[in-house]
Design a protein around this motif. Structure first.
Motif, mmCIF file in Angstrom:
data_model
loop_
_atom_site.group_PDB
_atom_site.id
_atom_site.type_symbol
_atom_site.label_atom_id
_atom_site.label_comp_id
_atom_site.label_asym_id
_atom_site.label_seq_id
_atom_site.Cartn_x
_atom_site.Cartn_y
_atom_site.Cartn_z
ATOM 1 N N GLN A 163 -27.289 20.887 19.257
ATOM 2 C CA GLN A 163 -26.421 20.188 20.210
ATOM 3 C C GLN A 163 -27.133 19.021 20.859
ATOM 4 N N LYS A 164 -28.412 19.221 21.172
ATOM 5 C CA LYS A 164 -29.188 18.139 21.778
ATOM 6 C C LYS A 164 -29.269 16.936 20.843
ATOM 7 N N MET A 165 -29.563 17.202 19.566
ATOM 8 C CA MET A 165 -29.701 16.110 18.614
ATOM 9 C C MET A 165 -28.390 15.359 18.422
ATOM 10 N N ALA A 166 -27.306 16.102 18.276
ATOM 11 C CA ALA A 166 -26.010 15.451 18.079
ATOM 12 C C ALA A 166 -25.652 14.598 19.290
ATOM 13 N N THR A 167 -25.887 15.151 20.483
ATOM 14 C CA THR A 167 -25.591 14.413 21.702
ATOM 15 C C THR A 167 -26.453 13.156 21.800
ATOM 16 N N PHE A 168 -27.707 13.317 21.456
ATOM 17 C CA PHE A 168 -28.638 12.188 21.496
ATOM 18 C C PHE A 168 -28.199 11.067 20.559
ATOM 19 N N LEU A 169 -27.863 11.415 19.329
ATOM 20 C CA LEU A 169 -27.490 10.400 18.342
ATOM 21 C C LEU A 169 -26.226 9.656 18.770
ATOM 22 N N LEU A 170 -25.256 10.390 19.287
ATOM 23 C CA LEU A 170 -24.030 9.742 19.740
ATOM 24 C C LEU A 170 -24.291 8.845 20.939
ATOM 25 N N ASP A 171 -25.139 9.313 21.835
ATOM 26 C CA ASP A 171 -25.480 8.524 23.014
ATOM 27 C C ASP A 171 -26.175 7.222 22.610
ATOM 28 N N MET A 172 -27.129 7.335 21.691
ATOM 29 C CA MET A 172 -27.836 6.139 21.243
ATOM 30 C C MET A 172 -26.890 5.173 20.556
ATOM 31 N N ALA A 173 -26.021 5.720 19.716
ATOM 32 C CA ALA A 173 -25.076 4.864 18.996
ATOM 33 C C ALA A 173 -24.224 4.065 19.982
ATOM 34 N N ASP A 174 -23.803 4.721 21.051
ATOM 35 C CA ASP A 174 -22.980 4.040 22.045
ATOM 36 C C ASP A 174 -23.755 2.988 22.821
ATOM 37 N N ARG A 175 -24.966 3.342 23.211
ATOM 38 C CA ARG A 175 -25.703 2.450 24.104
ATOM 39 C C ARG A 175 -26.390 1.314 23.377
ATOM 40 N N LEU A 176 -26.719 1.534 22.113
ATOM 41 C CA LEU A 176 -27.421 0.498 21.372
ATOM 42 C C LEU A 176 -26.497 -0.672 21.025
ATOM 43 N N THR A 210 -39.402 20.303 15.664
ATOM 44 C CA THR A 210 -37.997 20.703 15.764
ATOM 45 C C THR A 210 -37.077 19.501 15.570
ATOM 46 N N VAL A 211 -37.458 18.367 16.151
ATOM 47 C CA VAL A 211 -36.650 17.161 15.973
ATOM 48 C C VAL A 211 -36.590 16.781 14.495
ATOM 49 N N SER A 212 -37.741 16.800 13.843
ATOM 50 C CA SER A 212 -37.793 16.438 12.427
ATOM 51 C C SER A 212 -36.916 17.368 11.588
ATOM 52 N N ARG A 213 -37.026 18.653 11.845
ATOM 53 C CA ARG A 213 -36.215 19.623 11.098
ATOM 54 C C ARG A 213 -34.733 19.411 11.341
ATOM 55 N N GLN A 214 -34.356 19.081 12.562
ATOM 56 C CA GLN A 214 -32.943 18.849 12.858
ATOM 57 C C GLN A 214 -32.435 17.600 12.150
ATOM 58 N N PHE A 215 -33.267 16.564 12.080
ATOM 59 C CA PHE A 215 -32.877 15.360 11.332
ATOM 60 C C PHE A 215 -32.588 15.732 9.884
ATOM 61 N N THR A 216 -33.511 16.481 9.300
ATOM 62 C CA THR A 216 -33.346 16.891 7.901
ATOM 63 C C THR A 216 -32.069 17.712 7.726
ATOM 64 N N LYS A 217 -31.850 18.612 8.666
ATOM 65 C CA LYS A 217 -30.673 19.478 8.597
ATOM 66 C C LYS A 217 -29.375 18.658 8.660
ATOM 67 N N LEU A 218 -29.323 17.729 9.603
ATOM 68 C CA LEU A 218 -28.120 16.912 9.748
ATOM 69 C C LEU A 218 -27.901 16.037 8.510
ATOM 70 N N ILE A 224 -25.399 12.555 8.766
ATOM 71 C CA ILE A 224 -26.114 11.290 8.972
ATOM 72 C C ILE A 224 -26.861 10.925 7.697
ATOM 73 N N ASP A 225 -27.333 9.679 7.679
ATOM 74 C CA ASP A 225 -28.225 9.261 6.607
ATOM 75 C C ASP A 225 -29.459 8.668 7.271
ATOM 76 N N LEU A 226 -30.589 8.786 6.583
ATOM 77 C CA LEU A 226 -31.850 8.300 7.161
ATOM 78 C C LEU A 226 -32.521 7.322 6.201
ATOM 79 N N PRO A 227 -32.045 6.066 6.213
ATOM 80 C CA PRO A 227 -32.560 5.079 5.266
ATOM 81 C C PRO A 227 -34.062 4.855 5.421
#
Lengths: 245, 245
Positions: A163-176, A210-218, A224-227
């Motif tokens: 949940q933290k990762m998903a929230t973070f990614l959406l937040d960044m997408a909005d603010r960036l 944990t962050v790295s593993r969550q990226f891989t999982k997503l 998501i994609d991680l170019p």
DNA sequence: CGACCCCTTGATCTATCTCAAAGGGGGTGG
DNA sequence: CCACCCCCTTTGAGATAGATCAAGGGGTCG
């Protein structure tokens, strides 16, 4: 939404920066009249800081405050054992430092090259008290920041890593988006994260692994994609929103 | 430090509450002149709320704001799954609600019987914009609250259960003193917690069982005493401070 | 006296941390 | 231009703090 000007490379000999300030309409100085701006211009000083450079130190006497003109910075604090917690990211037009206070309550470090407009706190406090329109803008900004910070408390206290990762990614997408003058949220647009994996961990109260593993999982789940290391493409925004819940 | 008045039981027939308000010197209205206070008095309304009663609902249109006169309240929010996170405790003289905003960003519920001074947000916003001294006080208060909230982020994101508990107990000990007109921090004074175990868990981002076990552990280690469910005596403040680090 | 609520304690489970090692990618110097 | 190095990141294996599930205790109020 807002007008997004391309920064003009003005001859630095021009002494009144405020007149051409790219964030003036959005920053706390936005409601000041020209004669007031001129006074403010005299007490402020523009400064470029490199990525990684510290701008404010936690615990220092609060002698300077600043406005972010360009670039991204992180606000952070740490436990006595040295574990870091990032308290927020400062974007262009955001305000930094602690007016009307004795000590700076958090450290500030540039994540990208950044241009800041700094003031001696005593000068700023004095000016602010004489200009209610500026104080009002600062109040609105501080209230919004408090709301945002409190929302983040829910994340830190009650969400799991996913949940933290998903929230973070959406937040960044909005603010960036506004920060980079990009067009409207093309969901499949790639965003360049201004943070390392470790810094993301420090934002979310997790470890880098944990962050790295969550990226891989997503990524494996197709959300998501991680170019590249720093780039993320949100493929399934609705899916992320469901996770962030 | 500050003067701590015993609340006078005034005949409620008196229409100008502000004149006898026990928190006036500490609240945001403290710097207003008598004529200004009189205007504010006309748009405000005092109200007693029972313990457990909700005062503001998260997500509602922000139609009221309030000042706490007496009693303690909690600000909280929750995840979509219903997990609660307490965002802060409001003490007498604290301000509640979201001025200059569309929606109330958190719920507010009384922990003890509480007396609040409420305003229609539109009335309050209007009054505030015309009274810079009040806006300044509100700004100072909001800045302090932001600092406090950010400090709590470090606790939520980076501390273990033991550190959280020690920090919580010390924080309560400090904040409960002015609220209850008690003398200086007699370290061995008993404090009555305004929170249940579950609410403490919701403040710290823990479960009720973990909180309970930590209480027992601290008691067995001789750092605190637990005369009853709601009472705590800090026996070894330095020890707690070492844990909170 | 009984019911209810809150709290404590025990047993087990698991998400996340910790420790460890092995990829890359990009920049620098030869 | 290539090779090497450094740093960041990923992945794996194992450990553990805290969550979850479950049961029992005690004070309070009708």
């Amino acid at each position: 939404m807002g007008i997004c000007l391309v920064e003009m490379s003005m001859p630095e000999a021009l002494t009144n920066f405020c007149q051409s300030c790219t964030v003036r309409n959005r920053a706390i100085c936005g409601d000041l009249h020209d004669d007031e701006i001129n006074v403010l211009n005299k007490i402020g000083r523009r400064r470029w800081v490199e990525a990684g450079e510290q701008v404010l130190w936690e615990g220092d006497d609060a002698v300077v405050v600043a406005n972010v003109i360009e670039g991204l910075l992180k606000l952070s604090t740490q436990t006595s054992e040295g574990k870091e917690q990032i308290l927020g990211i400062a974007y262009p037009s955001d305000f930094l430092g602690r007016p009307f206070g004795e000590t700076t309550p958090y450290g500030v470090e540039a994540l990208t090259p950044a241009l800041v407009c700094t003031f001696q706190r005593s000068d700023f406090d004095h000016f602010a008290r004489e200009h209610p329109r500026l104080e009002h803008k600062l109040l609105e900004r501080t209230l919004s920041e408090l709301d945002r910070t409190r929302r983040w408390m829910l994340l830190l206290g009650r969400m799991n890593a996913e949940q933290k990762m998903a929230t973070f990614l959406l937040d960044m997408a909005d603010r960036l988006v506004p920060a980079t003058c990009a067009p409207m949220p093309e969901s499949n647009e790639v965003m360049e994260l201004p943070l390392t994996r470790q810094q993301i961990a420090d934002v979310l109260g997790l470890t880098i692994e944990t962050v790295s593993r969550q990226f891989t999982k997503l990524r494996k789940e197709g959300l998501i994609d991680l170019p590249s290391r720093r780039d993320v493409r949100i493929i399934d925004r609705a899916g992320l929103e469901a996770l962030a819940s």
